[in-house]
Design a protein around this motif. Sequence first.
Motif, mmCIF file in Angstrom:
data_model
loop_
_atom_site.group_PDB
_atom_site.id
_atom_site.type_symbol
_atom_site.label_atom_id
_atom_site.label_comp_id
_atom_site.label_asym_id
_atom_site.label_seq_id
_atom_site.Cartn_x
_atom_site.Cartn_y
_atom_site.Cartn_z
ATOM 1 N N VAL A 1 115.884 79.788 -24.654
ATOM 2 C CA VAL A 1 117.101 79.040 -24.964
ATOM 3 C C VAL A 1 117.577 78.330 -23.697
ATOM 4 C CG1 VAL A 1 119.461 79.182 -25.834
ATOM 5 C CG2 VAL A 1 117.714 80.748 -26.719
ATOM 6 N N CYS A 2 117.618 77.006 -23.758
ATOM 7 C CA CYS A 2 118.085 76.198 -22.628
ATOM 8 C C CYS A 2 119.369 75.488 -23.058
ATOM 9 C CB CYS A 2 117.030 75.179 -22.218
ATOM 10 S SG CYS A 2 115.449 75.913 -21.740
ATOM 11 N N VAL A 3 120.422 75.685 -22.283
ATOM 12 C CA VAL A 3 121.715 75.132 -22.662
ATOM 13 C C VAL A 3 122.348 74.382 -21.499
ATOM 14 C CG1 VAL A 3 122.213 76.881 -24.428
ATOM 15 C CG2 VAL A 3 122.893 77.297 -22.054
ATOM 16 N N ALA B 1 120.985 81.851 -28.983
ATOM 17 C CA ALA B 1 121.260 80.420 -29.142
ATOM 18 C C ALA B 1 122.543 80.195 -29.949
ATOM 19 C CB ALA B 1 120.081 79.745 -29.833
ATOM 20 N N ARG C 1 122.663 73.227 -26.771
ATOM 21 C CA ARG C 1 121.251 73.560 -26.597
ATOM 22 C C ARG C 1 120.440 72.283 -26.381
ATOM 23 N NH1 ARG C 1 117.368 77.577 -30.256
ATOM 24 N NH2 ARG C 1 115.746 77.787 -28.628
ATOM 25 N N TRP D 1 128.393 75.716 -25.543
ATOM 26 C CA TRP D 1 127.224 75.236 -24.823
ATOM 27 C C TRP D 1 126.385 74.363 -25.755
ATOM 28 C CZ3 TRP D 1 126.632 76.345 -19.658
ATOM 29 C CH2 TRP D 1 127.420 77.386 -19.129
ATOM 30 N N GLU E 1 126.050 78.456 -28.524
ATOM 31 C CA GLU E 1 126.568 77.251 -29.178
ATOM 32 C C GLU E 1 127.996 77.485 -29.667
ATOM 33 O OE1 GLU E 1 123.480 76.568 -32.032
ATOM 34 O OE2 GLU E 1 122.393 75.189 -30.706
#
Length: 483
Positions: free
Chosen positions: A405-407, A386, A396, A394, A390
């Motif tokens: 982890v969704c980005v 993550a 999150r 990206w 970031e």
Amino acid sequence: MDERGPLDVGAEEGARLLTAAVDLVVRHAREVADGPVAPARPGTAQLRDWLAGQDFEAAGEPERTLPEVMAALRRWGVHTTHPRYFGLFNPTPTWWGVVGELLAAAVNPQLAAYSHAPAAVEMERHVLRFMAGRLGLPAGTVGSFTVGGAEANLTAVIIALTRMFPSYADAGTYGLPRRPALYASAESHLAWLKIAHMTGIGRDAVRLVPVDAAHRMDTGRLRELREADLAAGFAPFMLAATAGTTAGGALDPLPELAALAREWGMHFHVDAAWAGAVALSDTLRPLLKGVEQADSVTVDAHKWMSAPMGAGMLLTPHAEALAESFRATTSYMPAETDDAPDPYATSVQWSRRFAGLKVFLALAIAGRPAYAAQIERDVRLGELLARRLEEEGWRRVNDTPLPVVCVAAPEAEADGPESSAAWHAAVAGDVVGGGQAWVSTVSLAGRPAIRLCVTSHRTRAEDIETVVRALGDARKRNHRAGP
């Protein structure tokens, strides 16, 4: 008729086959990380051409067939055992689990009747009691191994219907005083819809409760849905919380939901198929606070406990309800043993393989502390993933202490949901097509994103860097200037 049957090739040939198979398996384990995570294309036409040559009319040579089968599996399939498979909850199995599968297949105990396989049944029940204890469930909790989480959740619904509606066991839905209603998060695993169909209550009985900003079940909306159902004459009977959603790893507010279920007189189920494994870690176990109040719990060992497929577990403190849900007697089954109920009369399945051995062996040989250390390590790798994404710009879009982890890319989001979904799908497809990693797309409360999850115990920090680079390169190749 005094000679060996045509399928009895003898122990010597068996040893030769097993040696050849072991060589192929070990070679695959050594080499899988050096190849692509997934094929560039499914290759269905070539696969069917190869299968056309397997007409089964003549005996084959194992020296040719075994390598061909392994080659087909390696060429035409996503390698979930690859350290850069950041996909769904499909683990790299432990070697102890693989050995457990071999032993179970060779001895082949029949777990329908206790008297046929007391050692196997007791080993499974020992594991179930251990997991119940780690989850804080009451002494006397019982359960069964299942094919997976869907069967475990199906079992939970059957138990809930049997507990809440005593006439259900014999009369089915015809005996229900009112139409039932089941509540689960909109981010929950939608096997609930199939389960509602199978149990006869119908898909319309499932209420998918909207979620809050952290993608957890919104208790305010839950209250509204229940009040509306009561006014419409429905019978709310089950509240299903999710501990670790598939899409974003969200943890529903278990203590609050447990209190509401008690207040409303509903069966409280916790689907902890993936995140239930954190109960093995003293450090992370508090994340599941409230699960100890559940009327039933689902945990899948073939997810975060790295067992080979499939090894679901259903646990419930309601032994009588479990027995009533699946009671059956027949003359051709052996008589039940005192103080040891038969598995066929306390679970969905009748004949069943020894699914619990692979979990028993792993726990017995590796030990709980090793599992705790691995799970805690996976969480740290998720935090690293993550942070690195970031740092690369990206954004999150999920909030969880678990390694999902969704980005999303801000420049793609600026174009609106439909365009954003297409762009993120293209980027994910680019990464998968390149073979360096496997990632997927997801929609969290309607927001498109790329999803990554640490699923393999072989994943290292260098694999995190590889997938971050792959995503960055794909992002550049699919550049959008934004508004």
